[in-house]
Structure formats: C-alpha cells, structure tokens
Scaffold this active site. Structure first.
Site, PDB file in Angstrom:
ATOM      1  N   THR A   1       0.835  -1.206   0.000  1.00  0.00           N
ATOM      2  CA  THR A   1       0.000   0.000   0.000  1.00  0.00           C
ATOM      3  C   THR A   1       0.866   1.251   0.000  1.00  0.00           C
ATOM      4  O   THR A   1       0.549   2.254  -0.634  1.00  0.00           O
ATOM      5  CB  THR A   1      -0.928  -0.007   1.227  1.00  0.00           C
ATOM      6  OG1 THR A   1      -1.622  -1.246   1.253  1.00  0.00           O
ATOM      7  CG2 THR A   1      -1.942   1.106   1.153  1.00  0.00           C
TER       8      THR A   1
ATOM      9  N   ASP B   1      -5.103  -2.884  -7.481  1.00  0.00           N
ATOM     10  CA  ASP B   1      -4.585  -3.650  -6.336  1.00  0.00           C
ATOM     11  C   ASP B   1      -5.180  -5.064  -6.366  1.00  0.00           C
ATOM     12  O   ASP B   1      -6.234  -5.275  -6.960  1.00  0.00           O
ATOM     13  CB  ASP B   1      -5.003  -2.917  -5.051  1.00  0.00           C
ATOM     14  CG  ASP B   1      -4.274  -3.479  -3.842  1.00  0.00           C
ATOM     15  OD1 ASP B   1      -3.310  -4.251  -4.025  1.00  0.00           O
ATOM     16  OD2 ASP B   1      -4.675  -3.148  -2.716  1.00  0.00           O
TER      17      ASP B   1
ATOM     18  N   GLN C   1      -0.867 -15.254  -2.871  1.00  0.00           N
ATOM     19  CA  GLN C   1      -1.915 -14.911  -1.905  1.00  0.00           C
ATOM     20  C   GLN C   1      -3.303 -14.980  -2.533  1.00  0.00           C
ATOM     21  O   GLN C   1      -4.263 -14.450  -1.986  1.00  0.00           O
ATOM     22  CB  GLN C   1      -1.664 -13.513  -1.341  1.00  0.00           C
ATOM     23  CG  GLN C   1      -0.382 -13.442  -0.520  1.00  0.00           C
ATOM     24  CD  GLN C   1      -0.251 -12.119   0.185  1.00  0.00           C
ATOM     25  OE1 GLN C   1      -1.005 -11.808   1.092  1.00  0.00           O
ATOM     26  NE2 GLN C   1       0.708 -11.315  -0.241  1.00  0.00           N
TER      27      GLN C   1
END
Lengths: 428, 662
Positions: free
Chosen positions: B31, B211, B242
């Site tokens: 981030t 993202d 992930q």
C-alpha cells in the site's frame, strides 16, 4: 454504630474457592468472626447473582440480609455469644488484562454496587466484553480506565477500588504488570478512585511512605476464598448500616466514620518479600538488588515482592505518618495462633475444637483477638495461648516473610521459650 | 518522500509510462508503494489527480488507500478528486453516467436477488440439494464473471443452469435492474458495441492502478484492458501466492497472461518483508516454493531472526484446544494467580509483551472453532470469533421472541407464521395455507386461528394443536400484564415447549441464557412496560456490533478471513492431512496448490510467533477419526521447527492388576 466490614470475598463460582462460599456460610462465619457487613463478591457472575436473589432479602438501603427462614436454621449453629446481625453488600472483583503504553497490564479492581438491579446492569455490560460465566472473577481484555467509565455509567453510586494494590502480578502498582502510580492507570478519571485496597502483603504504614497515595483511603479486606479466611483484614467503621454511609466513609477524606483497619501482618502475605518459589528461595529486597534480580539457585528472574516495590516507589523513609492516616491493628487469625501454640496443622480437628470452645466462652473471633482480657483467654484456653495473643497484640512475634506466592510462616515462640512458659505451668 | 523507500519500492514508485507489474509479497509495503506512486506522479505533474484511477477490491482497502494517500499529496484537499474505489463502484458510476439519457437502472439488492432466484426456481419446478438458491446465485455470478451469457454455457452442469440464468437475466433486463456483476459486464458489453463511449471513457484516465490483481476475474480483466487500451498505462499489483479465492473465479495464471498481453511490461518484485521474523519468513517461503510458481516472492527481512516455528503434535482436538489455551497463558505470563500457581511453565521473560488482541487462532473450517471456544471460555480468556452473529440469534431465541411479539400484537401474521409449527406440533403447510387464505380475505390472524380450531374440515389433531397454540398465547398475554420480563421469558420458554424441544441443543440453551441476562437490566415492572425497550435493544445489537470493541480479545477466524491482517502471535491449528489441505471433492494438484497458498497466507500473518498444531484423532460431528499430519509440515525445514511435546498430564500410576482366585 461501630462495626467491621469485609467487602472483598469470592463465591463458590470463582476458580479455586471453597464450595462453602455460599450465602448461608457467609452469614454464619461473619458472625463467628465478628463481621457485620460482608461483601457478596462475584456479583458479576450470573449464577451467583441468581443465588443471591433467591437467598437474600433487602435490609437497610443498599444492604441485604439472609432470608429469615434460612437465617433461623443457620443461627442455631452459631454460639450464643457470637450471634449478631449480618448484612451483605454487592461487590465484585474484575481482572483486567490489557496493553497500555506498550506493556501488558494485569490489574484487579473491586466494584461496590448500590443494589441488585445495578449488579444486573453490570453483568449486561460486561457480558458484551468478555466471558462472565466461567469464573466469578471474570477476566476482561478491558483497560481498567474503561472499566471505571462503565461502572460510573451504570451508577454514580457505584465505586471502583483497585484491589490488593501491590501484588506483583495483578495490581495497579504491582512490580510485574502494574503502573508506577494510580494516575498512570486511571489518568484524568483518578479522582473517581476514592481508595485503594492495601492487600495482605502490605499494611498502611508501608503505603504511608508514598505521598502520592495520601489522597486515597487505605481500605482492607480479606479476599477470602473460604469462609474461615474472612476478617484476615477488615475495615472498622462507625456509621449507620447503609450502602451510602459505608461509601461515604470511603469517599470523604475527612469522614469520622472510617476508624481504621484490621491488618494481616504484611510479612505473612504471599508476596511480601522477593524470591523464587520453584527453588524455595526467599530474598530480602537488598539481597535481590545485590543479586541483580536473579535467583541464586537457577539464575532466573526472581519475583519482586511488595516490600521491594514499595521501597522502589516510596518518596519517604519508613516511619512517616500522613495527617489523614487512620490507625490499624495487625492480627493473626485465631486458628493460626492456636495451631502455633499447639504445634499442629491449622486444619487439624483439634484446632477447630479449641477454636469453637474459645468462641463459645469468649464471643466472636474479633473479641478474642482484640478485646478479651489476657487472663480470660488463659482461663478459656491456655497460658500459652494467652501469652501468644498478648504478643500478637504488642507485635512481639517473628515471621518468616512470604515470597513468590508462598505465605509467610509465623513463630510466636522460640523453642526454649515455649518450654519456659510451659515449665512455669508445671510449677503449679 | 522517496527516502523512506527501499530500492525495489523506489523503482516501482518512479516508473513512468507503460505497463507495470508489481509483485508484492506479504508484508512488503504494497500500500505504501501504491500511495507513494500516485503521490509521486501527481507531484511531478505527470497526471492530474482526477486522471488516475485506483481500483481496490474492498471498500475498506479503498478507504485505507485514500487515508494514507491524502497525507502524501502536495495538496491534501484534492484527495476527493482521485477516483479511488472498487471495480463495482467505479464501473457503476461510469455506467450510470453513460446511461443518464437511456433511462433508469436500479441495482438489485442481495435480498431481492435471492427472492428472484427462488421465484424462478419455483416457476421452473427446480428443487433439491442441487438447486439451493444461494448456490444458484453464486453460479450465475461466476458465469457473469467469465462474461458468459446463458447461451455460452456448455458443460453439462452449466447447461442445467442455463434456463434459470436465462429467465433471471430476462427478468432483470425487462425491469431495468442490474445485479452486482452486471455493473462490470454491462459496461464491458456497451464498450464493445459503442466505440464512441469507450474512447470517451478512455480519455478520462491517463493511468489505472489495480490492487490485488491476482483476484481479478475475466470480466474485470477485460474491463481494464478496454479502458486502458489507448495508453496501456496499467499498473497492476498483486501476489499470486496470496490468491485464495479461485472458487470466486480468479486464477493464478493471470500474471503470465498480463505479460503476454503487454509484452513490454516492466516487472518489479517486492520481497523485503517488514512484518515477520526471519525464521517465519524462511519457513513460509519454503512451503510456497512447492507450488513452483515463477512469480513467487523470495521474502526476506533484516529483522529479528525470531524464535523457531513451534509445532505441537497432540493426541486429539481437545488436547489441541487445551494446548493453545496453555500457550496463550504462557505468553501472557499467566492470567490468574491460581493458574500461575498450578503451572510453573509460565514465561516470566515474555511477560509484558502481549495482550489478548495480539493473538489470532486460525483454522481451516468453522467447525474447528467449537472446541476452541469451549477451552477459551473455560479458561476465562476473552475472545471473538470473526463472522459470528450475536449469541442470541438462534432459531430457538427467534421463536421465543416471535411468541412474545405475537402475544403483544395478534395482528402480526409474520410472527404467527414463525411460531405456527414451532416447536413442531404436526401443523403442516396445508394448515398454514388455509390460515393464510383467511388472513388474505381480511380476517385477523387471531380470528383465523380461532376459525381454524373449529374447522371441521381439519383433522382433530390439527384442531387440538391450534387450540394449544391459542391457549399458550392467551396465558402469555396474562403474564405480560403481571410478570417481570425475566420471569415472562422463563415461563414462555417452558410453556411454549421451546425449552424442551431445544433441550439438547447447547447453542439454543445458551441463547436463552443471553436473553435472560439482557432482560435482567429492564427491571421488575410488568413485562408489558419493559418489553418494547428490551426488543429494541436486541434489534440494535442484532444488526450492529454486539461485542464491545473497547475490549481486547483473542481473535478466532478461518484462514480465509485472515488475509490482509497481521498479529504478533498466530496459531494455525488442525494441520492434519485432509483438513489442511482440505480434502476437496475435486482433488488434484490445483486444489492442493490453493490449499498451500492458504497455509502460506496464514503463516505470513505472524509477526513474532507462529505455532502450528496437528492431532492423531479429531472429532467430526461426534465421531472420532484418525488423522495424519499434514503434508505441509514436511515442507518446513526441520531446523526452523521446534517440536513441542504436549503438556505433561498428571496420570494416576497404573493399578497393579491381580488375578483373583475363588
């Protein structure tokens, strides 16, 4: 009215408490001991509160008593000279475990509540925070200051008092997981904290060494987990029987109603000295400092006790007595004195027999310990017992201090003394 | 601004034009890179704030990005100009803007969507386990995520779905409704058919930043491709390791595809981890390397080497729960005097480090939480199960409350329907339909009940059951006027038969206990006066947060739920073969890899301590099954593991057995 109040106890719903901690036995043992107002303890526990509701009835404002039909049969088991009125005051202890300023804090606080309805409100609030059913003294991940807010939101008349303020692991000033001052814990709400409980391992004189504690009433309670432990410590009050009167004795600094406290000999408390229980090592604070806080046997960190902690935070030498200080009397539970005199275990049947014999002849335990003439005690008990109580009253005893969770051990007589006093007896 | 970045982060931030693929491993400051990149481009005047679009997967992520970006902007007040949002919100606003002329479009709520599917299933007479409305909705959503129309469905199982999907879509379009997935796919279809609209939209944005790119589905990919076609300034960030939502239609090959579609892509890997200790990272990287994913980040850190990963092999799941409780106590340095006195194994050296909120217990399936909840409760340790409803939302409690509502207001047929056959009294659908028919004719539900009890067309047993229900309601009405709330609840629980019916179900009993507790604060006045306030409280708590967030608690959740979070101490329990990896219906390498990713994500949640546990026997719905340790355990190099033997249990010495002769 002069009376004793012991407001911190635990019910049979608490972990590691006696099954006998139920209203009937509390009513009975309060009379045997000489306690007039006993805390209910554990009123945050739903099961205990239900039991209290079923067995108690309202008495004076904010106080309750055992229902008369129950009291009647219990009173039959109390020696005539001990029989007295007993009142219950709603109290609870909450364990707060939380992080503040980067460190884990574990702090126990007492809560006094003005009636059953407020106890129910407390339960409903705490049930949304943690588990209040598994232990009479619930563990909450709640900042003690937040707990204070919740308590005050429930009722203005409710009072929060830090419990056994000095024990190393679970108290506001504890060495392991407490703070260096009450203010650090409660911040701007500190003014809502009227008192602190000194706990078994400290007495008022030790607390007097900190001028930062001058603003707090020093109260004392037994923290009993079984009925016989009632009145190990207690508050001496001179006021009417009512919740508001008791609270104002705590909260008003100049109140003439708070006469003082009965105290355990602090050396007898479980955390008076430093040490390491696993290695059976007891250390005086100066030994600990010399050893850099390590156990001489295994080199692990020792548990720093109350004496050490007081010395660390004190800004006055021993012997200071603040103006607002109230007197206190140090005492040894009668059963322990009997056990020492008879050189037998405190739980033995003989101790029990002698205890009840004394109570039926002299009155409740408080009377025996504090009021009866030594001659009377000699006659009701023995010369040794009379001498032992006399020595206790005048502080002429020796105690191996408690440490790291082990109680201290009392010696009233050295061996040769015992023979001398018994020898005198033999002359007759 | 750039000084605080490491080398790879800085490269990513300073990248200019052209496609950029950032592979950001767990805890590598993703981030931070995204926000710094946006701020950098704006500061260098390469783009205006309203010309960059930032796409996130959740509203929460969007909010976090906006909050962090704001402080980095040369003019923080311009944060509002930057379109930051989820695919759905961003696409939705473009769609709405372009539809203004053509009329209204209304978004179908999830509840309405479910109702619609139920209705369609009824029309097509489809029922049974294969046609659960929620499942059907999910399948339609998956098809839309792949941009498939009903006619595109071809495999057998999909074919069956086609008529439902067709009717569903037809109904939506007829009434100008959109479902959630349409927000993306409708715009894609319109762009494909209306080049003018597309080029107008393309000109609005000079750079698109995405993202969690690994979770992008076909529709979203296509959406991005179209919108960025003119400048190809796509910056996508993700980590295929992930990706744990394949069942939602995302796929791990997406990075490869991106590189193929955008051959001049610059790829930057963020591998320096700022979260976990070295040993935890090493173990996690070893595990995930078994997936053979070319895009795997070799996470490393300059931080503390840390403690070895602890592994406990335990007898059964009860011991596992006790072990976890004992570990938490140990890390806390004891939570009570009694417990400290009993257990000399507490860690005084750890004391002062941890609070309850520093612990997370992660498990593969919700079913595993039951014993853990029990053990934590018994120890008095505060905990919170994520995703848990307020503890008084059970069928039993709902039924009890419906009785009270109905006793207060006998016009409420909704509540009558709940209690009509609860507990079961043999009143079937037919009886209810008759009653409903009467109510529809304008008869009050109470009157309808009375009529039903005298309806000679009904069998006698119906009549007596209805009679019993009526008498119960009447006595509740009497109690309402006389008894305090707690007593009313107790009587109602008993006299309605709910108490007995749910006697064996602990969650039901517990929910009743909660109702009692919460009723207690409403005082001793007759329930008539206190009931409304009580019901109001309950509805407040039901919808909002029942648990008070001022308090610390141990977090319990599934491995899936833990994504994106971090904790100082993480327990991953149930490392048994067939549980983690979970034995899927569709076994195979792909399923195994997904399970491994799940384990990897869980491991990388831990900052300082990672504790794994496996058992020999585990209870499944009351029946014990033998388990083997998870194959994932062997994937962790042994020098990173510290095996813990179960806490020694006091055993009675074996009794001498002696034969007896007569």
């Amino acid at each position: 009215m002069w009376y004793l109040a012991d407001l911190h106890i635990h019910s049979h719903y608490s972990v590691a408490t006696s099954k006998a901690m139920e209203p009937e036995n509390l009513h009975r043992w309060a009379q045997l001991k000489g306690i007039t107002v006993v805390g209910t303890g554990d009123c945050a526990h739903p099961g205990w509160l239900t039991e209290l509701q079923e067995k108690l009835q309202p008495a004076e404002p904010g106080l309750y008593k055992l229902q008369s039909h129950l009291a009647k049969s219990v009173d039959k088991t109390v020696p005539h000279g001990c029989r007295a009125e007993v009142r219950f005051l709603l109290s609870a202890e909450i364990s707060s475990i939380y992080k503040k300023n980067g460190r884990t804090r574990k702090i126990h606080n007492l809560i006094f509540l003005p009636d059953l309805e407020n106890a129910r409100k407390l339960q409903a609030a705490l049930a949304r925070i943690g588990n209040i059913r598994s232990d009479g003294r619930p563990i909450l991940g709640l900042d003690a200051k937040e707990l204070l807010k919740i308590v005050k939101e429930i009722s203005d008349a409710a009072v929060l008092v830090p419990a056994h303020a000095w024990t190393p692991h679970f108290s506001v000033l504890g060495a392991k997981s407490g703070f260096d001052s009450v203010e650090e814990c409660f911040e701007e709400l500190t003014s809502f904290i009227p008192a602190i409980e000194t706990g078994l391992s400290s007495d008022p004189a030790m607390n007097w060494r900190l001028s930062s504690l001058d603003g707090f009433r020093l109260i004392s309670n037994s923290d009993a987990h079984s009925p016989v432990k009632l009145m190990r410590e207690a508050n001496i009050l001179d006021t009417d029987l009512s919740y508001p009167s008791i609270v104002s004795a705590f909260t008003e600094p100049d109140s003439p109603s708070f006469l003082g406290t009965l105290e355990f000999f602090p050396e007898e408390g479980k955390y008076h000295y430093d040490g390491h229980r696993a290695c059976s090592v007891r250390m005086a604070p100066e030994d600990t400092r010399r050893n850099r806080g390590r156990c001489p046997e295994c080199n692990s960190k020792v548990t720093v006790g109350v004496m050490h902690r007081v010395e660390e935070l004190a800004d006055h030498p021993a012997g200071r007595r603040p103006v607002q200080a109230r007197p206190f009397n140090s005492l040894i539970p009668l059963m322990e004195i009997i056990a020492e005199v008879e050189r037998i275990g405190v739980n033995s049947k003989k101790v029990n027999t002698i205890y009840f014999e004394l109570l039926s002849r002299l009155g409740n335990e408080y009377k025996v310990l504090m009021e009866s003439g030594i001659e009377e005690i000699r006659q009701a008990g023995s010369d040794l017992l009379g001498e032992a109580i006399d020595r206790m009253r005048t502080g002429r005893i020796s105690i191996y201090p408690g440490y790291d969770g082990e109680f201290g051990t009392i010696r009233v007589f050295a061996d040769e003394e015992r023979e001398r006093i018994s020898g005198q007896l033999g002359l007759f | 601004m750039l000084e605080e970045l490491n080398g790879a982060q800085r490269l990513a931030v300073e990248h200019g034009q052209g496609p950029l693929l950032i592979i950001a491993g767990a805890g590598t400051g993703k981030t931070r890179v995204l926000t710094h990149r946006l701020a950098h481009l704006i500061e260098k005047k390469m783009v205006e704030p309203n010309q960059v679009m930032a796409v996130t997967f959740t509203r929460k992520a969007a909010l976090e990005m906006a909050t962090r970006l704001k402080d980095l902007l040369p003019q923080p007040s311009r944060i509002g100009e930057i379109p930051i949002g989820t695919f759905h919100s961003l696409s939705g606003s473009l769609l709405r803007e372009s539809t203004k002329a053509t009329g209204k479009l209304e978004l179908l709520s999830e509840a309405k969507q479910l109702d619609l599917i139920k209705e369609i299933l009824r029309k097509l007479s489809l029922s049974g386990p294969d046609w659960q409305p929620l499942d059907v909705g999910r399948k339609i959503s998956l098809a839309k995520g792949r941009l498939l129309s009903p006619d595109d469905l071809n495999s057998d199982s999909e074919n069956q779905l086609a008529p439902v999907y067709r009717l569903y879509q037809h109904t939506l379009e007829k009434d100008n409704f959109l479902d959630f997935d349409d927000l993306i796919s409708r715009l894609v279809f319109r762009w494909e058919g209306e080049p003018k609209l597309l080029s107008r939209h393309q000109s609005l944005f000079k750079l698109i930043l995405v993202d969690e790119f690994q979770d992008v589905n076909e529709a979203q990919y296509r959406w991005l491709q179209l919108l960025a076609a003119s400048h190809r300034n796509l910056c996508v960030v993700g980590d295929t390791d992930q990706s744990i939502y394949s069942f939602r239609g995302s796929h791990t090959a997406i990075f490869q595809r991106f590189q193929e579609d955008y051959p001049n892509t610059r790829m930057i890997m963020l591998e320096k981890n700022y979260r976990s200790s070295q040993r935890i990272l090493e173990a996690a990287v070893e595990v995930i390397s078994h997936n053979g994913n070319p895009f795997t980040c070799k996470l490393w850190s300059e931080g503390d080497p840390g403690s070895p990963v602890r592994l406990a092999r335990l007898g059964d799941d009860k011991q596992e729960a006790r072990f976890i409780v004992a570990e938490i106590e140990r890390f806390l340095g004891g939570s009570s005097h009694y417990q400290m006195y009993q257990n000399k194994d507490i860690m005084p050296s750890e004391e002062g480090q941890y609070g309850f909120r520093d612990f997370a217990i992660l498990y593969r399936t919700h079913a595993q939480s039951r014993l853990l909840v029990e053990a934590l409760s018994n120890a008095g340790i505060p905990f919170q199960v994520i995703g848990e409803k307020a503890p008084f939302t059970t069928q039993a409690a709902d039924g009890l409350l419906a009785y009270l509502y109905y006793a207060m207001d006998t016009h409420s047929s909704k509540n009558l329907q709940i209690i009509f056959n609860l507990p079961p009294r043999g009143l079937g659908e037919k009886a209810w339909q008759w009653l409903e028919g009467e109510i529809d004719r304008g008869v009050s539900s109470w009157e309808a009940l009375r009529l039903a009890s005298r309806n000679s067309a009904f069998p006698v047993r119906y009549q007596s059951a209805i009679d019993f229900l009526r008498r119960t309601i009447i006595s509740l009405q009497n109690y309402l006027a006389e008894l305090p709330l707690t007593e009313l609840l107790a009587r109602a629980w008993e006299e309605t038969g709910l108490g007995q019916y749910f006697a064996e179900i602990s969650s039901a009993q517990e929910s009743f206990g909660w109702l009692q507790l919460l009723a207690g604060i409403h005082g001793d006045n007759p329930a008539m006066e206190t009931l409304p306030a009580f019901l109001h409280d309950l509805s407040q708590w039901r919808s909002g947060d029942f648990f008070d967030h001022r308090a610390d608690a141990v977090t319990m959740m599934t491995l899936h739920g833990a994504k994106g979070l971090e904790f100082p101490v993480v327990f991953i329990c149930g490392l048994d073969q067939d549980l983690l990896p979970l034995a899927h219906k569709n076994q195979g390498e792909e399923a195994l890899q997904e399970e491994r990713r799940l384990f990897y994500v869980a491991m990388t949640r831990a900052r300082q301590r990672l504790i794994l546990s496996t058992v020999d026997r585990r209870s499944f719905y009351g029946e014990y099954r033998t388990c083997k340790p998870s194959s994932f355990i062997k994937e962790i190099p042994s020098h990173l593991l510290e095996e813990v033997s179960p806490p020694a249990r006091k055993r009675k010495p074996p009794k001498e057995t002696q034969r007896e002769f007569f």
